[in-house]
Design a protein around this motif. Structure first.
Motif, PDB file in Angstrom:
ATOM      1  N   TYR A   1      -3.449   5.617   1.686  1.00 40.62           N
ATOM      2  CA  TYR A   1      -3.229   4.313   1.056  1.00 40.62           C
ATOM      3  C   TYR A   1      -1.790   3.845   1.257  1.00 40.62           C
ATOM      4  O   TYR A   1      -1.550   2.667   1.548  1.00 40.62           O
ATOM      5  CB  TYR A   1      -3.542   4.376  -0.442  1.00 40.62           C
ATOM      6  N   GLY A   2      -0.831   4.738   1.112  1.00 43.21           N
ATOM      7  CA  GLY A   2       0.569   4.370   1.297  1.00 43.21           C
ATOM      8  C   GLY A   2       0.855   3.884   2.709  1.00 43.21           C
ATOM      9  O   GLY A   2       1.545   2.879   2.908  1.00 43.21           O
TER      10      GLY A   2
ATOM     11  N   GLY B   1      -1.418   2.693   4.873  1.00 44.38           N
ATOM     12  CA  GLY B   1      -2.140   1.435   5.079  1.00 44.38           C
ATOM     13  C   GLY B   1      -1.474   0.261   4.389  1.00 44.38           C
ATOM     14  O   GLY B   1      -1.363  -0.840   4.966  1.00 44.38           O
ATOM     15  N   HIS B   2      -1.007   0.459   3.184  1.00 36.47           N
ATOM     16  CA  HIS B   2      -0.335  -0.615   2.451  1.00 36.47           C
ATOM     17  C   HIS B   2       0.975  -1.009   3.130  1.00 36.47           C
ATOM     18  O   HIS B   2       1.317  -2.189   3.211  1.00 36.47           O
ATOM     19  CB  HIS B   2      -0.070  -0.179   1.012  1.00 36.47           C
ATOM     20  N   THR B   3       1.700  -0.023   3.643  1.00 34.86           N
ATOM     21  CA  THR B   3       2.950  -0.314   4.351  1.00 34.86           C
ATOM     22  C   THR B   3       2.690  -1.103   5.629  1.00 34.86           C
ATOM     23  O   THR B   3       3.405  -2.062   5.931  1.00 34.86           O
ATOM     24  CB  THR B   3       3.696   0.997   4.672  1.00 34.86           C
TER      25      THR B   3
ATOM     26  N   LEU C   1       0.087  -3.068   6.272  1.00 34.89           N
ATOM     27  CA  LEU C   1      -0.312  -4.425   5.894  1.00 34.89           C
ATOM     28  C   LEU C   1       0.865  -5.254   5.395  1.00 34.89           C
ATOM     29  O   LEU C   1       0.968  -6.443   5.682  1.00 34.89           O
ATOM     30  CB  LEU C   1      -1.396  -4.374   4.822  1.00 34.89           C
ATOM     31  N   ALA C   2       1.776  -4.634   4.679  1.00 33.90           N
ATOM     32  CA  ALA C   2       2.956  -5.360   4.201  1.00 33.90           C
ATOM     33  C   ALA C   2       3.861  -5.745   5.361  1.00 33.90           C
ATOM     34  O   ALA C   2       4.517  -6.794   5.329  1.00 33.90           O
ATOM     35  CB  ALA C   2       3.727  -4.508   3.195  1.00 33.90           C
TER      36      ALA C   2
ATOM     37  N   THR D   1      -3.812   9.225  -1.380  1.00 33.81           N
ATOM     38  CA  THR D   1      -2.562   8.533  -1.680  1.00 33.81           C
ATOM     39  C   THR D   1      -1.731   8.347  -0.417  1.00 33.81           C
ATOM     40  O   THR D   1      -1.143   7.286  -0.196  1.00 33.81           O
ATOM     41  CB  THR D   1      -1.760   9.331  -2.722  1.00 33.81           C
TER      42      THR D   1
END
Length: 94
Positions: free
Chosen positions: A79-80, A82-84, A86-87, A76
């Motif tokens: 992922y958090g 990586g997602h941040t 990419l955003a 988690t």
């Protein structure tokens, strides 16, 4: 008048979903029981770990926390981040 066999054949996706849900629920219950079972190292080792830095802190956490929970927490966290990232690099398209 519709028979049960015809009703099941027309709504096969409902039956597949119910069976898959039941299988996943059994899997979750078995995993939950396995996660909270004491590990062999815990049963044999009754010594206390003194926290003196980050490495000893992680050893202390791993002495009582089951591996599936550790993997879920790290996954988690990764992922958090990586997602941040990419955003931040991709602007919204509206």
């Amino acid at each position: 008048m519709m028979t049960f066999n015809l009703y099941v054949q027309q709504n096969q996706w409902i039956m597949v979903t119910l069976l898959a849900g039941a299988a996943l629920m059994i899997l979750v219950c078995l995993t939950y029981l396995a996660m909270w079972r004491p590990r062999e190292e815990e049963a044999r080792r009754d010594r206390e770990i003194r926290i003196q830095g980050p490495l000893s802190f992680f050893q202390w956490v791993l002495s009582f926390m089951p591996w599936p929970l550790v993997l879920i927490i790290f996954g988690t966290f990764i992922y958090g981040i990586g997602h941040t990232v990419l955003a931040m690099t991709q602007l919204p398209n509206w």
